[in-house]
Design a protein around this motif. Sequence first.
Motif, short mmCIF file in Angstrom:
data_model
loop_
_atom_site.label_atom_id
_atom_site.label_comp_id
_atom_site.label_asym_id
_atom_site.label_seq_id
_atom_site.Cartn_x
_atom_site.Cartn_y
_atom_site.Cartn_z
N LYS A 4 0.84 -1.19 0.00
CA LYS A 4 0.00 0.00 0.00
C LYS A 4 0.88 1.25 0.00
CE LYS A 4 -3.81 0.16 2.42
NZ LYS A 4 -4.78 0.27 3.56
N ILE A 5 0.49 2.22 -0.81
CA ILE A 5 1.18 3.50 -0.93
C ILE A 5 0.19 4.60 -0.57
CG2 ILE A 5 2.45 5.03 -2.48
CD1 ILE A 5 2.99 2.54 -4.24
N VAL A 6 0.65 5.60 0.17
CA VAL A 6 -0.22 6.71 0.54
C VAL A 6 0.42 8.02 0.09
CG1 VAL A 6 0.76 6.88 2.87
CG2 VAL A 6 -1.51 7.82 2.42
N ILE A 34 -2.75 2.51 -4.10
CA ILE A 34 -2.41 3.85 -3.65
C ILE A 34 -3.66 4.58 -3.19
CG2 ILE A 34 -2.46 4.75 -6.03
CD1 ILE A 34 -0.24 6.77 -5.06
N ILE A 35 -3.54 5.28 -2.07
CA ILE A 35 -4.65 6.05 -1.52
C ILE A 35 -4.16 7.45 -1.21
CG2 ILE A 35 -5.79 4.02 -0.55
CD1 ILE A 35 -4.70 4.92 2.20
N SER A 36 -5.10 8.36 -1.06
CA SER A 36 -4.78 9.73 -0.67
C SER A 36 -5.03 9.89 0.82
CB SER A 36 -5.66 10.71 -1.46
OG SER A 36 -5.35 12.05 -1.11
N GLU A 51 0.48 0.65 8.22
CA GLU A 51 -0.51 0.28 7.21
C GLU A 51 -0.04 0.54 5.78
OE1 GLU A 51 -4.20 2.14 8.17
OE2 GLU A 51 -4.27 1.32 10.20
N PHE A 52 1.15 1.11 5.59
CA PHE A 52 1.61 1.37 4.23
C PHE A 52 3.09 1.01 4.09
CE2 PHE A 52 2.40 5.31 6.52
CZ PHE A 52 3.69 5.63 6.14
#
Length: 261
Positions: A4-6, A34-36, A51-52
């Motif tokens: 996961k990428i933020v 990927i999330i913002s 979490e990332f």
Amino acid sequence: MNFKIVSYLAPNWFWFYEAVAAYLGRYLKIETQIISGESDPLLDLMRAQDEFALAFICGLPFIRYDQMVPNQLQPVVAPVMGSPRYQNRPIYFSDVIVNAASNLTNFADLKGKIWCYNDPGSNSGYNLLYYHLFQSGYAFDFIGKAIQSGSHQRSIRWIVEGKADFAAIDSTVLEQELRDFPELSQDLRVVDSIGPNPMPPVVAKVDLGAEYIHRIQSALLTPDAELLAAMEKAGVQRFAAVQSRDYDAIAQIYYLVMGNG
């Protein structure tokens, strides 16, 4: 592996971070997500850093987190912009903008005016503006009123709409917004530029392991044709390897500002 990428950076670059995430998926042969980030990055890192795997983040919250919780996050690379003003280095500027229709033509004209900023955790939008006041010999009451907009993009719109008189905007975000909405160029004027400053890094969790982090770094230093196309669209010339010490200057500025506020 749940990779996961933020992103805690400006939304108008999110499409580019998606391209980076997709490329890493192709290179590493893994599924990436990927999330913002929706909250203050420093608070979010303290709450949910497990979490990332990677984060796109402003240098100020990174260095503050690293000082509070050392050796958990490692800078990997930072973009190098193609415009000559960036000197082929991973740097950016904080451009101080006003409405082009105003009579504000230099920094001194901003005394007593309304300043809008994206958030107090931002180096480009908040920390550097106060540092510039200190360096220029102005008292902090130079600012007539300060209001939080929530994002660089909203600050830009507030200047255009007359809701605030000036804002300090990450130059790369401003340039992207002008690419997306070229009509804004006739409504804005840059009256000062603060910097250069270390470019926001891509950081990795140290517990990914040195070998895996090196693979990520190698991947981003050797982009494929698809990522190169996205880089060209964003004005990114290349990625450069960076280290934690490259961001020490941001910490020094932050604590200078805090000590004189």
